[in-house]
Design a protein around this motif. Structure first.
Motif, PDB file in Angstrom:
ATOM      1  N   PHE A   1       7.920  -5.801  -5.531  1.00  0.00           N
ATOM      2  CA  PHE A   1       7.046  -5.323  -6.611  1.00  0.00           C
ATOM      3  C   PHE A   1       5.664  -5.947  -6.389  1.00  0.00           C
ATOM      4  N   TYR A   2       4.733  -5.157  -5.813  1.00  0.00           N
ATOM      5  CA  TYR A   2       3.414  -5.649  -5.443  1.00  0.00           C
ATOM      6  C   TYR A   2       2.317  -4.816  -6.104  1.00  0.00           C
ATOM      7  N   THR A   3       1.174  -5.460  -6.289  1.00  0.00           N
ATOM      8  CA  THR A   3      -0.024  -4.717  -6.664  1.00  0.00           C
ATOM      9  C   THR A   3      -0.614  -4.120  -5.396  1.00  0.00           C
ATOM     10  N   ALA A   4      -1.512  -3.173  -5.561  1.00  0.00           N
ATOM     11  CA  ALA A   4      -2.149  -2.552  -4.401  1.00  0.00           C
ATOM     12  C   ALA A   4      -2.933  -3.590  -3.600  1.00  0.00           C
ATOM     13  N   GLU A   5      -3.617  -4.483  -4.316  1.00  0.00           N
ATOM     14  CA  GLU A   5      -4.410  -5.508  -3.633  1.00  0.00           C
ATOM     15  C   GLU A   5      -3.509  -6.425  -2.791  1.00  0.00           C
ATOM     16  N   ARG A   6      -2.356  -6.779  -3.353  1.00  0.00           N
ATOM     17  CA  ARG A   6      -1.447  -7.670  -2.638  1.00  0.00           C
ATOM     18  C   ARG A   6      -0.832  -6.977  -1.418  1.00  0.00           C
ATOM     19  N   LEU A   7      -0.569  -5.683  -1.527  1.00  0.00           N
ATOM     20  CA  LEU A   7      -0.032  -4.936  -0.390  1.00  0.00           C
ATOM     21  C   LEU A   7      -1.015  -4.951   0.778  1.00  0.00           C
ATOM     22  N   CYS A   8      -2.284  -4.810   0.481  1.00  0.00           N
ATOM     23  CA  CYS A   8      -3.294  -4.836   1.544  1.00  0.00           C
ATOM     24  C   CYS A   8      -3.357  -6.203   2.213  1.00  0.00           C
TER      25      CYS A   8
ATOM     26  N   PRO B   1      -4.318  -0.333   5.048  1.00  0.00           N
ATOM     27  CA  PRO B   1      -5.683  -0.768   5.371  1.00  0.00           C
ATOM     28  C   PRO B   1      -6.662  -0.603   4.219  1.00  0.00           C
ATOM     29  N   SER B   2      -6.259   0.127   3.159  1.00  0.00           N
ATOM     30  CA  SER B   2      -7.171   0.331   2.029  1.00  0.00           C
ATOM     31  C   SER B   2      -6.360   0.453   0.743  1.00  0.00           C
ATOM     32  N   LEU B   3      -7.050   0.283  -0.378  1.00  0.00           N
ATOM     33  CA  LEU B   3      -6.385   0.417  -1.678  1.00  0.00           C
ATOM     34  C   LEU B   3      -5.857   1.837  -1.881  1.00  0.00           C
ATOM     35  N   VAL B   4      -6.545   2.812  -1.304  1.00  0.00           N
ATOM     36  CA  VAL B   4      -6.108   4.204  -1.447  1.00  0.00           C
ATOM     37  C   VAL B   4      -4.729   4.390  -0.833  1.00  0.00           C
ATOM     38  N   THR B   5      -4.513   3.806   0.352  1.00  0.00           N
ATOM     39  CA  THR B   5      -3.209   3.949   1.014  1.00  0.00           C
ATOM     40  C   THR B   5      -2.133   3.108   0.326  1.00  0.00           C
ATOM     41  N   ALA B   6      -2.534   2.045  -0.384  1.00  0.00           N
ATOM     42  CA  ALA B   6      -1.562   1.132  -0.989  1.00  0.00           C
ATOM     43  C   ALA B   6      -1.107   1.578  -2.375  1.00  0.00           C
ATOM     44  N   ARG B   7      -1.959   2.268  -3.112  1.00  0.00           N
ATOM     45  CA  ARG B   7      -1.651   2.566  -4.513  1.00  0.00           C
ATOM     46  C   ARG B   7      -0.349   3.342  -4.727  1.00  0.00           C
ATOM     47  N   PRO B   8       0.031   4.298  -3.886  1.00  0.00           N
ATOM     48  CA  PRO B   8       1.296   5.006  -4.129  1.00  0.00           C
ATOM     49  C   PRO B   8       2.525   4.105  -4.063  1.00  0.00           C
TER      50      PRO B   8
END
Length: 351
Positions: free
Chosen positions: A63-70, A78-85
């Protein structure tokens, strides 16, 4: 038999009760894996504590935030756009990062064989090697978690690395890299200290050193007791249980009982009782005198009686508490660390 009940709290004070109990129950299996020497036990506990967040979880948190996934998987996200889903979506994330590798070949394998157990086994192939491919949930339960960890430990020659005391190499063998190496080194230091403290504390206590609780933790009172022993033995006063200090402990003489405690007429228990009894007697006399005086000047003596009552009450309580403490201390029981730290004379130890 390894004293897991003291080693584990010293390394992981917030360990889940069921995980700690599983270690105790698995003692024979751990011994069968030849995790029996101080270095092997210390490295095993350090790795498990690191992989399980101090023995608090047996399942990877995805369970991660988009920022943490990056930050964790910069190449995959590589970007918040790719991580948000995948943010806040553990199942989808498991499929993204584990699907199609580590032996995962079917849809859903990434989640089904996510990181779990005492050493965070990940992927269908590794679950299979541990014997849990058919029932992956069982590996994420305490007994299965330790069983899988022991299989990995034996299959990957971890005992040899433990004997070499190579924390970095051990971390790479367990993790595949050096993620968590700093935490692991800290856990390793705690485990090694506990292996020395656990047998030393009861010896110190038996010799009347004010060691505090026999809990495997090298706290302030244990440090003070070790320093006192070192001073009496003519060793450098470090507070650490090094080899010379342990040798001195094996030949040390018990601390002498202070004369005032050996003499019953001068004992602190009797002194405390006398203070309390004297206060109680004083109350009786004061009541009689106060009754007579109140006839002459009621208002003034009501106020004086209140102040006097408070003073006498405090005297009774102080005497009773002192007497109770003396009984406690004379019996060799530890003074609570918070009191010993604030009032060092309570220990009663003398070099």
């Amino acid at each position: 038999m390894t004293d897991w009940k003291r080693i584990l709290p010293a390394v992981a004070p917030h360990a889940r009760a069921d995980i700690a109990a599983a270690f105790v129950a698995a003692d024979d299996r751990i011994a069968a894996a030849e995790i029996t020497t101080p270095d092997r036990i210390s490295h095993f506990v350090a790795q498990v504590a690191t992989e399980t967040g101090g023995l608090t979880r047996l399942e990877e948190s995805l369970f991660y935030t988009a920022e943490r996934l990056c930050a964790v998987w910069p190449k995959r996200f590589p970007s918040l756009v790719t991580a948000r889903p995948f943010a806040g979506n553990p199942k989808a994330l498991a499929e993204k990062v584990y699907g199609g590798r580590l032996g995962n070949v079917k849809p859903g394998d990434g989640w089904r064989y996510r990181g779990g157990g005492a050493l965070q086994t990940t992927g269908r192939a590794n679950y299979r090697a541990a014997g849990f491919e058919a029932d992956p949930d069982k590996l994420r339960a305490p007994a299965g978690a330790i069983a899988a960890a022991l299989t990995f430990w034996a299959d990957h020659g971890c005992n040899a690395l433990a004997e070499a005391d190579d924390a970095a190499a051990m971390r790479r063998r367990i993790d595949g890299g050096e993620v968590g190496l700093t935490e692991c080194k800290a856990n390793l230091a705690k485990a090694k200290a506990a292996r020395r403290v656990i047998p030393a504390q009861p010896k110190l206590k038996a010799l009347r050193y004010p060691v505090g609780a026999v809990d495997g933790t090298h706290g302030d009172r244990t440090t003070g007791a070790v320093q006192l022993l070192q001073k009496k033995a003519g060793l450098p006063v470090t507070g650490e249980l090094d080899d010379d200090t342990l040798a001195a402990l094996d030949t040390a003489e018990p601390l002498a009982v202070p004369t005032r405690d050996a003499n019953l007429a001068q004992s602190r228990t009797v002194q405390g009782g006398a203070i309390a009894a004297g206060g109680a007697s004083f109350v009786t006399v004061s009541d009689i005198v106060g009754l007579k005086d109140q006839i002459d000047d009621a208002n003034g003596h009501i106020q004086a009686g209140t102040v006097l009552g408070v003073m006498v009450g405090a005297l009774i309580v102080a005497g009773a508490l002192y007497g109770l403490y003396a009984r406690w201390d004379d019996a060799g029981r530890p003074v609570p660390e918070v009191l010993a730290h604030r009032f060092p004379r309570l220990t009663g130890a003398r070099a």
